[in-house]
Design a protein around this motif. Structure first.
Motif, PDB file in Angstrom:
ATOM      1  N   ARG A 154       0.812  -1.204   0.000  1.00  5.00           N
ATOM      2  CA  ARG A 154       0.000   0.000   0.000  1.00  5.00           C
ATOM      3  C   ARG A 154       0.854   1.268   0.000  1.00  5.00           C
ATOM      4  N   ASP A 155       2.129   1.155   0.365  1.00  3.23           N
ATOM      5  CA  ASP A 155       3.006   2.329   0.334  1.00  3.23           C
ATOM      6  C   ASP A 155       3.859   2.356  -0.933  1.00  3.23           C
ATOM      7  N   SER A 156       3.447   1.601  -1.959  1.00  3.64           N
ATOM      8  CA  SER A 156       4.181   1.603  -3.211  1.00  3.64           C
ATOM      9  C   SER A 156       4.041   2.957  -3.883  1.00  3.64           C
ATOM     10  N   LYS A 157       4.867   3.186  -4.915  1.00  5.94           N
ATOM     11  CA  LYS A 157       4.930   4.496  -5.527  1.00  5.94           C
ATOM     12  C   LYS A 157       4.786   4.435  -7.040  1.00  5.94           C
ATOM     13  N   VAL A 158       4.295   5.517  -7.584  1.00 12.01           N
ATOM     14  CA  VAL A 158       4.288   5.723  -9.025  1.00 12.01           C
ATOM     15  C   VAL A 158       5.632   6.326  -9.398  1.00 12.01           C
ATOM     16  N   PHE A 159       6.219   5.808 -10.440  1.00 13.67           N
ATOM     17  CA  PHE A 159       7.506   6.308 -10.923  1.00 13.67           C
ATOM     18  C   PHE A 159       7.248   7.094 -12.197  1.00 13.67           C
ATOM     19  N   ALA A 160       7.645   8.359 -12.215  1.00 11.88           N
ATOM     20  CA  ALA A 160       7.373   9.230 -13.354  1.00 11.88           C
ATOM     21  C   ALA A 160       8.679   9.669 -14.004  1.00 11.88           C
ATOM     22  N   GLY A 199       5.449  12.134 -26.617  1.00 10.29           N
ATOM     23  CA  GLY A 199       5.331  11.806 -25.206  1.00 10.29           C
ATOM     24  C   GLY A 199       5.840  12.922 -24.318  1.00 10.29           C
ATOM     25  N   ALA A 200       5.054  13.284 -23.305  1.00 13.07           N
ATOM     26  CA  ALA A 200       5.450  14.312 -22.341  1.00 13.07           C
ATOM     27  C   ALA A 200       6.007  13.696 -21.070  1.00 13.07           C
ATOM     28  N   SER A 201       5.353  12.635 -20.564  1.00 11.28           N
ATOM     29  CA  SER A 201       5.778  12.004 -19.310  1.00 11.28           C
ATOM     30  C   SER A 201       5.284  10.574 -19.261  1.00 11.28           C
ATOM     31  N   ILE A 202       6.117   9.671 -18.767  1.00 10.44           N
ATOM     32  CA  ILE A 202       5.745   8.271 -18.578  1.00 10.44           C
ATOM     33  C   ILE A 202       5.393   8.056 -17.112  1.00 10.44           C
ATOM     34  N   SER A 203       4.250   7.451 -16.848  1.00  6.47           N
ATOM     35  CA  SER A 203       3.878   7.043 -15.497  1.00  6.47           C
ATOM     36  C   SER A 203       3.895   5.521 -15.442  1.00  6.47           C
ATOM     37  N   MET A 204       4.670   4.977 -14.497  1.00  5.16           N
ATOM     38  CA  MET A 204       4.840   3.527 -14.349  1.00  5.16           C
ATOM     39  C   MET A 204       4.830   3.189 -12.873  1.00  5.16           C
ATOM     40  N   HIS A 205       4.861   1.912 -12.571  1.00  9.10           N
ATOM     41  CA  HIS A 205       5.053   1.485 -11.190  1.00  9.10           C
ATOM     42  C   HIS A 205       6.541   1.320 -10.934  1.00  9.10           C
ATOM     43  N   TYR A 257       3.409  -2.307 -17.564  1.00 10.84           N
ATOM     44  CA  TYR A 257       2.474  -1.393 -18.218  1.00 10.84           C
ATOM     45  C   TYR A 257       2.938   0.038 -17.983  1.00 10.84           C
ATOM     46  N   ALA A 258       2.539   0.916 -18.880  1.00 12.49           N
ATOM     47  CA  ALA A 258       2.880   2.333 -18.761  1.00 12.49           C
ATOM     48  C   ALA A 258       1.741   3.165 -19.313  1.00 12.49           C
ATOM     49  N   PHE A 259       1.491   4.281 -18.659  1.00 13.23           N
ATOM     50  CA  PHE A 259       0.530   5.268 -19.150  1.00 13.23           C
ATOM     51  C   PHE A 259       1.328   6.527 -19.474  1.00 13.23           C
ATOM     52  N   ALA A 318      -2.698  -0.395 -10.798  1.00 11.75           N
ATOM     53  CA  ALA A 318      -2.660   0.108 -12.178  1.00 11.75           C
ATOM     54  C   ALA A 318      -3.502   1.371 -12.304  1.00 11.75           C
ATOM     55  N   GLY A 319      -4.624   1.413 -11.587  1.00 13.54           N
ATOM     56  CA  GLY A 319      -5.461   2.602 -11.600  1.00 13.54           C
ATOM     57  C   GLY A 319      -4.753   3.813 -11.027  1.00 13.54           C
TER      58      GLY A 319
END
Length: 366
Positions: free
Chosen positions: A31-37, A183-189, A202-204, A349-350
């Protein structure tokens, strides 16, 4: 990234696409995981530098580039290779789960009722150019693309892709009927970027306003075409769907060789694996503990990043994203691939998607 695949046969999973060194780490996100941008192109000047690389002459060669597959690091770039649009800025931000699990409704384009969200992403790692499949996703910033993590960031090099663009509904000769989106920015786990954990492949990607090349005075100028979702629509999102309880259709632009060396697909047109049931799958060597597998799908390299859609309506071109092509499987060790898998799209992922959907980009890039 590697241009060809090797097969493995393991008692636990019959066979998988690639033979890769094992990664370490826990697949389930805490639950304390992070999004890597990772920032790709921040300003209009950055966009222009990427755009100049993808002039029409370069795009005409698009089908000759390598369809990307998960794998080893690319060859280091020679000194003559141009720099990327801007140095990647790596930022971690706390994951918030308040609204992340909520579904997102699919959205048609501003003009017309049929969406054309599927397309290809083109990018470079080192001295080599690759492409993958991808799709536009509905978002409040109207500017989000979903694809596989290995189509945007190479964890072996700890490096983001360079010159990353999305071309929806590309033509066979480099045509870009709905524009080019930098592409402006990659959001990943963080477990993809830090461990290469295939539970998070996956990447958004948040993209800038689109443009098209217009001939002028013997050259080309960029002409603004607006935001991605306005032009092509956006797929919805459905999360936390238990495998075996729904049917899904997979999409992509497969092109790579089958296990027997044949090339039934050329990567020039969008293909669909008809709607079918899903099941859990795993691959210890890839740290994949919670994958979802779609059977009876013979996709090959090039389909990576293509959308998995629930409730797909062919007339509208819309459904709800529930995964992306990550790995292709040869379970019976015969001549053709026979399954494809995606990371499980859960609340985590959400959270990654919500970060990409919340970003803003410059109002004009031309």
């Amino acid at each position: 990234m590697i241009p060809r695949a090797r097969h493995l046969v393991a008692a636990a999973l019959s066979s998988a696409l690639l033979l890769l060194p094992a990664f370490t780490g826990v697949a389930s996100a805490a639950r304390d995981s992070k999004v890597f941008a990772v920032t790709l192109a921040r300003t209009a000047a950055d966009v222009k530098r990427v755009a100049d690389y993808w002039k029409p002459e370069q795009l005409k060669n698009a089908d000759s580039y390598s369809p990307a597959t998960p794998g080893a690091a690319a060859t280091p770039a020679p000194s003559s290779t141009p720099d990327s649009s801007t140095p990647a800025t790596q930022v971690t931000s706390p994951v918030t789960r308040a609204t992340a699990a909520q579904p997102v409704a699919p959205t048609p384009p501003r003009k017309g009722s049929a969406a054309t969200t599927m397309g290809k992403v083109f990018f470079r790692f080192g001295d080599k150019t690759y492409w993958c499949s991808a799709s536009a996703v509905a978002a409040k910033n109207r500017s989000v693309v979903a694809t596989a993590g290995h189509c945007a960031y190479d964890p072996r090099q700890a490096k983001a892709a360079e010159y990353w663009i999305f071309v929806p509904n590309p033509g066979p000769n480099g045509e870009t009927p709905h524009g080019i989106y930098v592409g402006a920015s990659i959001s990943m786990h963080e477990d993809w970027t830090g461990k290469g954990d295939y539970d998070f492949d996956y990447a958004f990607v948040t993209v800038h306003r689109g443009f098209k090349w217009t001939a002028k005075d013997g050259g080309y100028v960029m002409e603004d075409v607006g935001r991605l979702q306005d032009n092509v629509g956006g797929q919805g999102i459905e999360l936390n769907k238990k495998p075996g309880t729904y049917m899904v259709a997979a999409f992509g632009y497969p092109a790579g060789a089958q296990p027997d060396g044949s090339h039934p697909y050329d990567g020039k047109s969008l293909k669909m694996c008809k709607q079918g049931p899903t099941r859990w799958t795993s691959a210890v060597s890839l740290d994949l503990q919670k994958g979802v597998q779609l059977l009876s799908c013979d996709f090959s390299p090039g389909a990576s990043g293509g959308a998995w859609l629930i409730g797909y309506n062919e007339d509208r071109g819309l459904g709800s994203l529930n995964g992306v092509n990550s790995l292709t499987w040869n379970r019976d060790a015969k001549d053709r691939y026979d399954a494809v898998s995606s990371p499980y799209f859960d609340t985590t992922a959400g959270e990654v998607y919500r970060r990409a959907a919340a970003l803003t980009t410059p109002a004009n890039v031309t």
